[in-house]
Design a protein around this motif. Sequence first.
Motif, short mmCIF file in Angstrom:
data_model
loop_
_atom_site.label_atom_id
_atom_site.label_comp_id
_atom_site.label_asym_id
_atom_site.label_seq_id
_atom_site.Cartn_x
_atom_site.Cartn_y
_atom_site.Cartn_z
N LEU A 1 0.78 -1.09 0.10
CA LEU A 1 0.01 -0.10 0.20
C LEU A 1 0.73 1.30 -0.08
N GLN A 2 0.20 2.34 -0.36
CA GLN A 2 0.83 3.62 -0.34
C GLN A 2 -0.19 4.60 -0.02
N GLY A 3 0.09 5.60 0.75
CA GLY A 3 -1.01 6.51 1.15
C GLY A 3 -0.35 7.91 2.11
N MET A 4 -1.23 8.46 2.55
CA MET A 4 -0.78 9.82 3.13
C MET A 4 -1.27 9.72 4.75
N ALA A 5 -0.13 9.76 5.61
CA ALA A 5 -0.35 9.76 7.20
C ALA A 5 -0.77 10.95 7.82
N ARG A 6 -1.46 10.91 8.77
CA ARG A 6 -1.73 12.25 9.27
C ARG A 6 -2.12 12.10 10.75
N LEU A 7 -1.59 12.92 11.66
CA LEU A 7 -2.05 12.79 12.95
C LEU A 7 -3.47 13.41 13.17
N ILE A 8 -4.40 12.59 13.88
CA ILE A 8 -5.98 12.78 14.06
C ILE A 8 -6.12 13.71 15.46
#
Length: 164
Positions: free
Chosen positions: A83-90
């Motif tokens: 997989l590939q994606g964008m991580a973000r702190l919630i």
Amino acid sequence: MNPIPPSIIAVLRRYQVLSLAVVEGGHPWAASVFFAGSEDDTRLVFLTALDTRHGHAMLAQPEVAGTISAQFSEIADIHGLQLQGMARLIEEPAALAAALELYYTRYPLVRGMSAPAWEIELHHLKLVDNRLGFGTKILWNRHEGETSPGLSCATYCTTRDITL
């Protein structure tokens, strides 16, 4: 947004550990994290502290990659996701509460654990599944017509989908 094929959803729901790859200061790093998939399976939620190497890296460079699979003794049984994606702190309270509930539903023993919650918005998924024939690959991209970097479905994969 394209719907995720059922065979990919089956893997997201069957397995629990994401091998997460990040880049920190130009250097690759990997960590294993327990994850929960969102209701529509287009996001992965996990908990990790800000002072971990991968947490620090995601704050600086949110593009991530990873794999989800089990260990198999027979080559014909191998199947798993890349997989590939964008991580973000919630951080937004309502989104954080929803993410934690999703995570705690999958892992009730950690309910109340205090660690920052993160999500990965999935952009590209590739299921490799030798059970469907050696080298069978099923691709998903978030948006119609989008391709994964360096991979052409017409060249490298079958587009059929089989629910497992």
